[in-house]
Design a protein around this motif. Sequence first.
Motif, PDB file in Angstrom:
ATOM      1  N   UNK A  64      19.561  -5.607  18.115  1.00 14.02           N
ATOM      2  CA  UNK A  64      20.698  -4.944  17.462  1.00 14.02           C
ATOM      3  C   UNK A  64      20.210  -3.834  16.525  1.00 14.02           C
ATOM      4  N   UNK A  65      19.079  -4.066  15.831  1.00 18.47           N
ATOM      5  CA  UNK A  65      18.527  -3.055  14.917  1.00 18.47           C
ATOM      6  C   UNK A  65      18.116  -1.803  15.677  1.00 18.47           C
ATOM      7  N   UNK A  66      17.510  -1.986  16.867  1.00 18.29           N
ATOM      8  CA  UNK A  66      17.102  -0.835  17.689  1.00 18.29           C
ATOM      9  C   UNK A  66      18.325  -0.053  18.184  1.00 18.29           C
ATOM     10  N   UNK A  67      19.357  -0.788  18.594  1.00 12.18           N
ATOM     11  CA  UNK A  67      20.583  -0.136  19.080  1.00 12.18           C
ATOM     12  C   UNK A  67      21.250   0.643  17.944  1.00 12.18           C
ATOM     13  N   UNK A  68      21.361   0.011  16.767  1.00 11.66           N
ATOM     14  CA  UNK A  68      21.995   0.662  15.605  1.00 11.66           C
ATOM     15  C   UNK A  68      21.259   1.941  15.236  1.00 11.66           C
ATOM     16  N   UNK A  69      19.935   1.901  15.361  1.00  8.91           N
ATOM     17  CA  UNK A  69      19.107   3.063  15.026  1.00  8.91           C
ATOM     18  C   UNK A  69      19.408   4.242  15.960  1.00  8.91           C
ATOM     19  N   UNK A  70      19.760   3.913  17.206  1.00  8.78           N
ATOM     20  CA  UNK A  70      20.022   4.962  18.198  1.00  8.78           C
ATOM     21  C   UNK A  70      21.445   5.508  18.123  1.00  8.78           C
ATOM     22  N   UNK A  95      32.117  -7.360  27.282  1.00 15.20           N
ATOM     23  CA  UNK A  95      32.911  -7.538  26.056  1.00 15.20           C
ATOM     24  C   UNK A  95      31.996  -7.932  24.896  1.00 15.20           C
ATOM     25  N   UNK A  96      31.941  -7.056  23.885  1.00 18.40           N
ATOM     26  CA  UNK A  96      31.089  -7.346  22.713  1.00 18.40           C
ATOM     27  C   UNK A  96      31.564  -8.583  21.956  1.00 18.40           C
ATOM     28  N   UNK A  97      32.868  -8.874  22.057  1.00 19.99           N
ATOM     29  CA  UNK A  97      33.430  -9.996  21.299  1.00 19.99           C
ATOM     30  C   UNK A  97      33.458 -11.305  22.091  1.00 19.99           C
ATOM     31  N   UNK A  98      32.722 -11.357  23.198  1.00 23.02           N
ATOM     32  CA  UNK A  98      32.628 -12.596  23.973  1.00 23.02           C
ATOM     33  C   UNK A  98      32.063 -13.698  23.077  1.00 23.02           C
ATOM     34  N   UNK A  99      32.824 -14.808  22.853  1.00 24.50           N
ATOM     35  CA  UNK A  99      32.367 -15.857  21.919  1.00 24.50           C
ATOM     36  C   UNK A  99      31.044 -16.511  22.339  1.00 24.50           C
ATOM     37  N   UNK A 100      30.662 -16.367  23.604  1.00 21.02           N
ATOM     38  CA  UNK A 100      29.401 -16.997  24.050  1.00 21.02           C
ATOM     39  C   UNK A 100      28.183 -16.209  23.578  1.00 21.02           C
ATOM     40  N   UNK A 101      28.323 -14.893  23.419  1.00 19.49           N
ATOM     41  CA  UNK A 101      27.167 -14.070  22.996  1.00 19.49           C
ATOM     42  C   UNK A 101      27.322 -13.515  21.576  1.00 19.49           C
ATOM     43  N   UNK A 158      27.886 -10.620  20.332  1.00 21.30           N
ATOM     44  CA  UNK A 158      27.077  -9.432  20.049  1.00 21.30           C
ATOM     45  C   UNK A 158      27.688  -8.555  18.955  1.00 21.30           C
ATOM     46  N   UNK A 159      29.020  -8.557  18.829  1.00 24.43           N
ATOM     47  CA  UNK A 159      29.700  -7.662  17.872  1.00 24.43           C
ATOM     48  C   UNK A 159      29.187  -7.860  16.449  1.00 24.43           C
ATOM     49  N   UNK A 160      29.060  -9.120  16.005  1.00 23.23           N
ATOM     50  CA  UNK A 160      28.616  -9.380  14.621  1.00 23.23           C
ATOM     51  C   UNK A 160      27.191  -8.892  14.400  1.00 23.23           C
TER      52      UNK A 160
END
Length: 367
Positions: free
Chosen positions: A95-101, A135-141, A143-145
Amino acid sequence: RFLGMQVGLVQADMSPEARRGAYLGDITYVTNSELGFDYLRDNLAGSPGELVLRAAQPFNFCVIDEVDSILIDEARTPLIISGTSDKPSDKYYKAAKIADALTKELHYTVDEKQRNVLLTEDGYEAVEDVLQVSDLYDPRTQWASYIINAIKAKELFVKDVNYIVKKDEVIIVDEFTGRTMPGRRWSDGLHQAVEAKEGLEINAESVTLASVSYQAFFRNFPKLAGMTGTAATEVSEFDGIYKLPVAVVPTNRPISRVDNPDVVFRLEQYKWRAVVTEIKRVHKEGRPVLVGTTSVEKSELLSEMLAQEGIKHQVLNAKPENVERESEIVAQSGRRNGVTISTNMAGRGTDILLGGNPDYMARLKLR
């Protein structure tokens, strides 16, 4: 004690038994955070024997020093006791790498005042594309948070302002006092996001077990009062939130301090140049100068500018090498030709005497 009163004192390293004894005194001296955390721990206690506050009547009469700082300024920050949970750390790094981009305004927007970030439609699509998820908000992963926290760490949490890195550990800097708070951690995965941003080892995420705001906590006292030198400007807040009237005590002697009007600059760099010019002017007369800054970063910037002008000075901020000499630096800030730059942590309880503090001078000579 002169009046036959039993006095207790609560400090950070005391055992529960010692705390219990201190709270049983007629008068107990304690900091706001220690009292708040003892209250939270009592609410998590498994048996009456684990309680440290008085079981029958924990709240009675409270007198607060620097009351506006605690009831107004710090009231936004809740006290939280947390436990640990286990979550995979590789997601934080990813997530840090993605945010940086990602690009501000194109992929996300930042609300500085509310300290929040929001992904735009382009941002959602870009992140879902990189992660290969629908879906970023998929409760299984969830990823959104992770992504939101990573962007917050990138945009809202600045090294040497909101935190420092010491011995490969992220240590929070108190935004009100400028002091470091070892052992304290941000909740909801935010601390881990900052650790990932700095490329440090990620510690287990914390889960909130109990929390209370200062507003809610201090309203438990049926009798509440306090003192400060700056309450007159907060009259409406004290009345609206705590139903407390404010009384201004007149000074013993007429005020000799001259309050000059504020000077506003179009750019920050012009402000700092003007500050340096004023320091040079006053320094030539031999008068001691104490400069207050709002962050470690600003104090270091001003220090560099003064060094370029050849003005000797002392710096006091949350950096470990400066904290150890805190009282000494503040005590000597009144010496002739002295220039001291300080964050607003500066040596509470240390007298600044014009000409310098003889006690500290003697200690320096003995070294």
